[in-house]
Design a protein around this motif. Structure first.
Motif, PDB file in Angstrom:
ATOM      1  N   ARG A  79       0.828  -1.213   0.000  1.00 52.26           N
ATOM      2  CA  ARG A  79       0.000   0.000   0.000  1.00 52.26           C
ATOM      3  C   ARG A  79       0.858   1.258   0.000  1.00 52.26           C
ATOM      4  O   ARG A  79       0.518   2.238  -0.658  1.00 52.26           O
ATOM      5  N   PHE A  80       1.969   1.241   0.754  1.00 51.46           N
ATOM      6  CA  PHE A  80       2.890   2.382   0.686  1.00 51.46           C
ATOM      7  C   PHE A  80       3.506   2.473  -0.712  1.00 51.46           C
ATOM      8  O   PHE A  80       3.771   3.557  -1.205  1.00 51.46           O
ATOM      9  N   GLY A  81       3.751   1.338  -1.334  1.00 48.06           N
ATOM     10  CA  GLY A  81       4.302   1.331  -2.690  1.00 48.06           C
ATOM     11  C   GLY A  81       3.385   2.016  -3.681  1.00 48.06           C
ATOM     12  O   GLY A  81       3.832   2.749  -4.567  1.00 48.06           O
ATOM     13  N   VAL A 108       5.113   9.962  -7.413  1.00 51.21           N
ATOM     14  CA  VAL A 108       6.445  10.342  -7.861  1.00 51.21           C
ATOM     15  C   VAL A 108       6.397  10.540  -9.379  1.00 51.21           C
ATOM     16  O   VAL A 108       5.909   9.668 -10.102  1.00 51.21           O
ATOM     17  N   PRO A 109       6.898  11.681  -9.874  1.00 51.30           N
ATOM     18  CA  PRO A 109       6.894  11.919 -11.317  1.00 51.30           C
ATOM     19  C   PRO A 109       7.626  10.806 -12.077  1.00 51.30           C
ATOM     20  O   PRO A 109       8.658  10.302 -11.618  1.00 51.30           O
ATOM     21  N   LYS A 110       7.079  10.445 -13.208  1.00 52.25           N
ATOM     22  CA  LYS A 110       7.605   9.355 -14.018  1.00 52.25           C
ATOM     23  C   LYS A 110       9.100   9.529 -14.320  1.00 52.25           C
ATOM     24  O   LYS A 110       9.849   8.568 -14.353  1.00 52.25           O
ATOM     25  N   ASP A 148      11.189  -0.120  -8.942  1.00 47.76           N
ATOM     26  CA  ASP A 148      10.555  -0.931  -7.914  1.00 47.76           C
ATOM     27  C   ASP A 148      10.391  -0.039  -6.687  1.00 47.76           C
ATOM     28  O   ASP A 148      11.366   0.557  -6.205  1.00 47.76           O
ATOM     29  N   PHE A 149       9.175   0.047  -6.159  1.00 43.25           N
ATOM     30  CA  PHE A 149       8.963   0.947  -5.019  1.00 43.25           C
ATOM     31  C   PHE A 149       9.791   0.560  -3.800  1.00 43.25           C
ATOM     32  O   PHE A 149      10.050   1.378  -2.940  1.00 43.25           O
TER      33      PHE A 149
END
Length: 177
Positions: free
Chosen positions: A34-36, A43-45, A51-52
């Motif tokens: 969920r944090f991922g 976060v901008p592409k 990988d988060f």
């Protein structure tokens, strides 16, 4: 107590976790992904990581919240999450252990063929992110740092749940299905 269920994608972590939750009282399933999702959506592409888990803040947030929950919650916390990077494993699980939190860690293992079959059932083909990660994760998770391994190729979900409960010293509620 935290029961951490590790394994590559398609190994049965989530299925096992929710079945454990159904049979252990009180218990919760804590999902670090969920944090991922927060990182993936915010976060901008152009600066996003592939990988988060590569974000130190993802590891810090999960460590901190798990520590807080484990300190305040009287039940079992069940965490289904692939962690195959030894450094990240130590940042979260290792630090929680240093803090005195009881963690039972299990890695669900299966052959590449079994995992591929399970991924196909989830409609994840050879081009999916999970499938592309398969071989590298299987190699990493086979290491000693990720023991205790439970080989699930020939096991039912109930057998996996009973194995984890027995190895964790947890009493399961009767299966009333």
């Amino acid at each position: 107590m935290i029961i951490w269920i590790n394994g590559t994608f398609g190994s049965g972590k989530s299925t096992t976790a929710y079945e454990l939750q159904r049979r252990i009282e009180p218990s919760i399933v804590y999902d670090p992904e969920r944090f991922g999702y927060v990182f993936m959506r915010n976060v901008p592409k152009e600066i996003a990581k592939p990988d988060f888990q590569d974000y130190p803040l993802w590891r810090e947030a999960n460590y901190s919240l798990l520590k807080q929950i484990a300190s305040e919650y009287k039940g079992t916390i069940i965490v289904p999450m692939t962690l195959s990077n030894e450094h990240y494993f130590n940042e979260i699980i290792g630090q929680l252990r240093i803090d005195g939190i009881e963690i039972k860690h299990f890695t669900l293992m299966a052959s590449k063929q079994t995992i591929e079959k399970r991924l196909r059932k989830r409609l994840e083909g050879k081009k999916s992110w999970a499938h592309r990660q398969l071989e590298g994760r299987l190699i990493s998770l086979a290491g000693d740092d990720f023991k205790e391994h439970i080989v699930t190729d020939e096991m039912s979900v109930d057998e996996v749940v009973e194995t984890i409960a027995a190895k964790s010293g947890v009493r399961l509620l009767p299966d009333r299905r």
